[in-house]
Design an enzyme around this catalytic site. Structure first.
Site, PDB file in Angstrom:
ATOM      1  N   TYR A 144       9.301  -1.537  13.594  1.00 45.97           N
ATOM      2  CA  TYR A 144      10.590  -2.022  14.080  1.00 45.97           C
ATOM      3  C   TYR A 144      10.380  -3.342  14.804  1.00 45.97           C
ATOM      4  O   TYR A 144       9.481  -3.458  15.645  1.00 45.97           O
ATOM      5  CB  TYR A 144      11.205  -0.999  15.047  1.00 45.97           C
ATOM      6  CG  TYR A 144      12.520  -1.435  15.661  1.00 45.97           C
ATOM      7  CD1 TYR A 144      13.661  -1.574  14.877  1.00 45.97           C
ATOM      8  CD2 TYR A 144      12.618  -1.689  17.026  1.00 45.97           C
ATOM      9  CE1 TYR A 144      14.868  -1.956  15.446  1.00 45.97           C
ATOM     10  CE2 TYR A 144      13.821  -2.061  17.605  1.00 45.97           C
ATOM     11  CZ  TYR A 144      14.947  -2.203  16.802  1.00 45.97           C
ATOM     12  OH  TYR A 144      16.142  -2.576  17.371  1.00 45.97           O
ATOM     13  N   ASP A 239       3.736  -8.450  16.584  1.00 47.52           N
ATOM     14  CA  ASP A 239       4.849  -8.052  17.441  1.00 47.52           C
ATOM     15  C   ASP A 239       4.288  -7.122  18.514  1.00 47.52           C
ATOM     16  O   ASP A 239       4.048  -5.945  18.272  1.00 47.52           O
ATOM     17  CB  ASP A 239       5.930  -7.352  16.604  1.00 47.52           C
ATOM     18  CG  ASP A 239       7.109  -6.903  17.453  1.00 47.52           C
ATOM     19  OD1 ASP A 239       7.016  -6.999  18.693  1.00 47.52           O
ATOM     20  OD2 ASP A 239       8.106  -6.449  16.878  1.00 47.52           O
ATOM     21  N   LYS A 267      10.043  -6.342  26.731  1.00 43.79           N
ATOM     22  CA  LYS A 267       9.882  -5.122  27.519  1.00 43.79           C
ATOM     23  C   LYS A 267       9.161  -5.363  28.855  1.00 43.79           C
ATOM     24  O   LYS A 267       9.785  -5.837  29.794  1.00 43.79           O
ATOM     25  CB  LYS A 267       9.236  -4.039  26.660  1.00 43.79           C
ATOM     26  CG  LYS A 267      10.169  -3.712  25.473  1.00 43.79           C
ATOM     27  CD  LYS A 267       9.904  -2.442  24.745  1.00 43.79           C
ATOM     28  CE  LYS A 267      11.080  -2.158  23.817  1.00 43.79           C
ATOM     29  NZ  LYS A 267      10.788  -2.005  22.422  1.00 43.79           N
TER      30      LYS A 267
HETATM   31  C1  LIG Z   1      11.731  -2.804  21.369  1.00 51.06           C
HETATM   32  C2  LIG Z   1      11.081  -3.589  20.311  1.00 51.06           C
HETATM   33  C3  LIG Z   1      11.676  -4.738  19.768  1.00 51.06           C
HETATM   34  C4  LIG Z   1      13.073  -5.167  20.134  1.00 51.06           C
HETATM   35  O1  LIG Z   1      13.205  -5.502  21.467  1.00 51.06           O
HETATM   36  P1  LIG Z   1      14.694  -5.520  22.135  1.00 51.06           P
HETATM   37  O2  LIG Z   1      14.451  -6.076  23.493  1.00 51.06           O
HETATM   38  O3  LIG Z   1      15.148  -4.095  22.114  1.00 51.06           O
HETATM   39  O4  LIG Z   1      15.527  -6.387  21.282  1.00 51.06           O
HETATM   40  C5  LIG Z   1      10.975  -5.477  18.854  1.00 51.06           C
HETATM   41  N1  LIG Z   1       9.744  -5.116  18.476  1.00 51.06           N
HETATM   42  C6  LIG Z   1       9.131  -4.011  18.954  1.00 51.06           C
HETATM   43  C7  LIG Z   1       7.754  -3.670  18.518  1.00 51.06           C
HETATM   44  C8  LIG Z   1       9.791  -3.199  19.875  1.00 51.06           C
HETATM   45  O5  LIG Z   1       9.201  -2.095  20.316  1.00 51.06           O
END
Ligand SMILES: *Cc1c(COP(=O)(O)O)cnc(C)c1O
Length: 427
Positions: A144, A239, A267
């Site tokens: 994701y 990511d 985060k």
């Molecule tokens: C949470 C997450 C996102 C998206 O971040 P948001 O602040 O919710 O838009 C993207 N990549 C990874 C791996 C994530 O865990």
């Protein structure tokens, strides 16, 4: 368990907010029942609108590595608040933040702040496309990367839990530019490069997956991904929105000694306020406006409150260096679950690294999206509610990671182990 205050709030919410929630994973669809509302949180504990105290293993889906409402982070926000909430000009804390990020992540030579992980990945991909002058991207099933169009394809837990991994509203023509491959499969990646010669702008991945449950790569897999992307002039994007600062100060890339071209962060870097960031090689980052032709912007990017919270959070990590301790606690949880499942004769896989773990009720080792789906979601739902009854809150989906924080004292972990053991025995 009756929760009259939460139930009545949820009824009101459903009238005005689609599904009653502002992010779908909060809706409890996959485990059944109604979500509880939280009125306050402190350390490892959530306090629900009905006054129940829960040991929290969701940690606001990752950001709260220091637990909730940490006094140092709170004080940093309060101090910043005295000076104003947003200036629309450069502010000094953006510079301090950039200096901290490049110190923690040596692969990052330049960095741009934004407001969410979604913005970070979306912008990093546009940048990779602008830099390489290629259109196609490769992502992996179950990874994701936020909810932007080209990335919402086989995107793991949130989409998965709701039974539509490919969102309506994403044009087929966009989806065609995204090649989706199984994670941990070298042959598939080689074949994709062979089938699209000179066309792949970037490969984006969660280096350790956290959004289809927690999954680690096979030994050597990430080095292989680094090698093949370099060979094809393709930008490698890690990511690390979830893993950055969580599995090591410098994320998975520090643990695995891999140097990606670009990294996405979010985060933890916001200390509980909305933030994202992306950065990497200076020659690529200089393609961004105002220096280069790739446009990216944000009214609230580098917001002083968010910078203050994030800086305090990162400084705490530097002082505490909590990673070995978090790993010990994570193992304790894993061992308890494995032992209880064995005693009960229920097959289970509990991938765990540091402060991240997942519980898959399956006999199949989990190494990609397909094997994650072998996890028994119904059984997980019963386990989830059994734990919740006893005061332990896990993510409300069979396909999510659990998180620990530095506020999870030994007693919270001991209590959680007891609850996991009793709950599994009662399944
Ligand atoms: C949470 C997450 C996102 C998206 O971040 P948001 O602040 O919710 O838009 C993207 N990549 C990874 C791996 C994530 O865990």
């Amino acid at each position: 368990m009756s929760s009259p205050v939460s139930d009545s709030l949820f009824e009101r919410a459903k009238q005005l907010i689609p599904g009653g929630v502002n992010s779908p994973v909060r809706a409890f669809r996959s485990v059944g029942g109604a979500p509880f509302f939280v009125k306050a949180a402190r350390g490892a504990t959530l306090i629900t609108a009905d006054g129940r105290e829960l040991i929290d293993f969701v940690c606001t889906w990752g950001p709260a590595i220091h637990g909730h409402n940490h006094p140092r982070i709170k004080a940093a926000i309060a101090a910043a608040l005295e000076n104003g909430t947003s200036f629309g000009t450069p502010n000094p804390s953006e510079v301090s933040m950039a200096e901290l990020i490049v110190k923690f992540f040596p692969s990052i030579q330049k960095v741009r702040m934004c407001n969410s992980g979604t913005e970070a990945t979306m912008s990093a991909i546009r940048l990779a496309r602008g830099f390489t002058k290629r259109d196609k991207i490769i992502k992996f099933a179950g990874c994701y990367h936020g909810h932007s169009d080209s990335l919402l394809i086989k995107a793991g837990s949130g989409a998965l839990t709701h039974g539509n991994p490919d969102s309506a509203g994403v044009p087929a023509s966009f989806a065609r530019e995204t090649v989706v491959l199984p994670y941990n499969d070298r042959g598939a990646l080689e074949a994709a490069f062979a089938a699209n010669p000179g066309q792949i702008a970037c490969v984006i991945l969660e280096a350790y997956c956290g959004n289809v449950g927690f999954i680690m790569p096979d030994p050597g897999y990430l080095a292989f991904v680094r090698e093949i992307t370099a060979r094809h002039g393709t930008v490698l994007i890690f990511d690390e929105v979830m893993t950055g600062f969580r599995l090591a100060k410098g994320g998975v890339q520090e643990r695995e000694q891999i140097v990606p071209d670009l990294t996405c962060l979010g985060k933890i870097i916001g200390g509980g306020l909305p933030v994202g960031a992306f950065g990497g090689r200076a020659d690529i980052m200089d393609y961004l406006a105002p220096l280069g032709p790739v446009y990216q912007a944000g009214t609230l990017s580098g917001n002083p409150l968010a910078m203050a919270a994030g800086i305090a959070s990162l400084q705490l990590l530097e002082e505490l260096n909590p990673y070995a301790r978090l790993d010990t606690l994570g193992r304790q949880l894993r061992d308890a679950v494995v032992a209880a499942a064995k005693a009960k004769g229920i097959p289970v896989q509990v991938p765990q690294c540091g402060s991240m773990f997942s519980i898959f009720f399956t006999a199949t080792p989990v190494r990609d999206y397909a094997t994650a789906l072998t996890g028994d979601a119904k059984l997980f739902g019963r386990f989830f509610h059994a734990c919740l009854e006893r005061g332990v809150y896990l993510a409300p989906s069979a396909y999510e990671a659990g998180f620990l924080s530095t506020a999870h004292e030994g007693s919270a972990i001991d209590r959680a182990c007891e609850v996991f053991t009793t709950s599994i025995a009662g399944l």
